[in-house]
Design an enzyme around this catalytic site. Structure first.
Site: not given
Ligand code: NAD
Length: 287
Positions: A121, A142, A154, A193
């Site tokens: 992550s 991801h 992702e 993120n």
């Protein structure tokens, strides 16, 4: 590079690894999954079975598909058992040293064409790839929790990831039924993120400023912006320790104050208020 995949290796059968194994076997791929110990393997395969059982109960899987999915999984505690896999997805603990050691060992084990991908992550794909002699065949895949439910995958290009590896990752992601987005640079936080972490941290800062209550922030973003969950509910769901870990990693990499965790978040994690999983976060959850 051949995109014909038969056998996938998965490193780690934790929360994410077991979900990744599930989507692979449900799409007809054979999987060899490696855990660090027999008890961890037993727990991970148990989590996989429970999830497949739920799919059966809810009519998402036929009895035949359920049995076939379980038949396609082989568990091991030896990384060497992944030697013949066409692709290896790493979903081990979020620690650069562990990931680099795993990739270094895999690099010496698997065939020259095999792609190694990481579910990290927050760690740079380029740094993980540097532990191998095949940086062009390393990429970020991801997934999101829970993997069988969340539609997004992702893909993250490291500095040296080749076009062929990216194309092969697209083919794998589509086979797994995921909707793909490409993070074109190995940028801290990737896509999700990069936006989510400062959003969550800003919500905490606004709470600290006394702008509104937790409940009103959540209601505002749900009803005013059509978000399925408000920021505090979402952070409790993700886990406040995970939020803090990713924010710290992004801050370390960039020194950008947008990613600096507010003291309240650090204190809540220190107190064991980790969100839903610990029974208390911004909200209290009946246990
Ligand atoms: P987890 O704690 O459920 O599983 C961690 C796995 O790492 C387990 O299989 C464990 O046995 C293994 N492990 C522990 N120590 C190890 C070591 N020294 N060497 C090798 N393996 C070791 O964690 P998780 O939530 O499944 O996270 C796995 C990866 O997925 C991490 O990189 C995490 O950042 C990433 N990720 C997590 C989420 C999430 O919501 N939990 C979402 C996306 C990505």
């Amino acid at each position: 590079m051949s995109t014909e995949l038969h056998s996938i290796g998965v490193v780690g059968c934790g929360l994410m690894g077991s979900g990744i194994v599930e989507v692979c076997v449900r799409s007809g791929l054979s999987v060899v999954v490696r855990e660090v110990s027999q008890p961890a393997l037993h727990a991970g395969l148990g989590r996989l079975r429970t999830s497949l059982d739920k799919g059966l109960e809810r009519g998402k899987l036929t009895a035949d598909a359920h049995a076939a999915a379980l038949d396609r999984v082989r568990g091991t505690t030896e990384l060497a058992d992944l030697a013949d896999c066409d692709w290896v997805i790493e979903a081990a603990v979020e620690d650069l040293a562990v990931k680099q050691a795993t990739f270094r060992e895999l690099d010496g084990l698997v065939g020259p064409e095999t792609v190694l991908s990481s579910n990290t992550s927050s760690i740079s794909i380029t740094k993980i790839a540097a532990a191998t002699s095949r940086a062009d065949r390393v990429i970020g895949t991801h997934f999101f929790n829970p993997v069988p439910v969340m539609p997004l995958l992702e893909l993250v290009r490291g500095l040296q990831t080749s076009d062929a590896t990216y194309q092969a990752a697209c083919a794998l992601g589509e086979r797994l039924g995921k909707t793909l987005v490409l993070c074109q640079k190995d940028a801290p936080g990737f896509i999700v993120n990069r936006l989510f972490i400062p959003y969550g941290l800003d919500a905490i800062r606004a709470l600290d400023d006394g702008v509104a209550t937790i409940e009103d922030f959540d209601t505002a973003m749900k009803l005013g912006m059509s978000h399925p969950m408000g920021p505090f509910t979402l952070m409790d769901f993700v886990g406040l320790d995970t939020m803090l870990f990713i924010a710290d990693a992004m801050y370390d990499e960039t020194k950008d104050p947008r990613y600096a965790a507010p003291p309240r978040l650090r204190q809540m994690v220190a107190a064991g208020w980790l969100g839903r999983k610990s029974g208390r976060g911004f909200y209290a959850y009946g246990r």
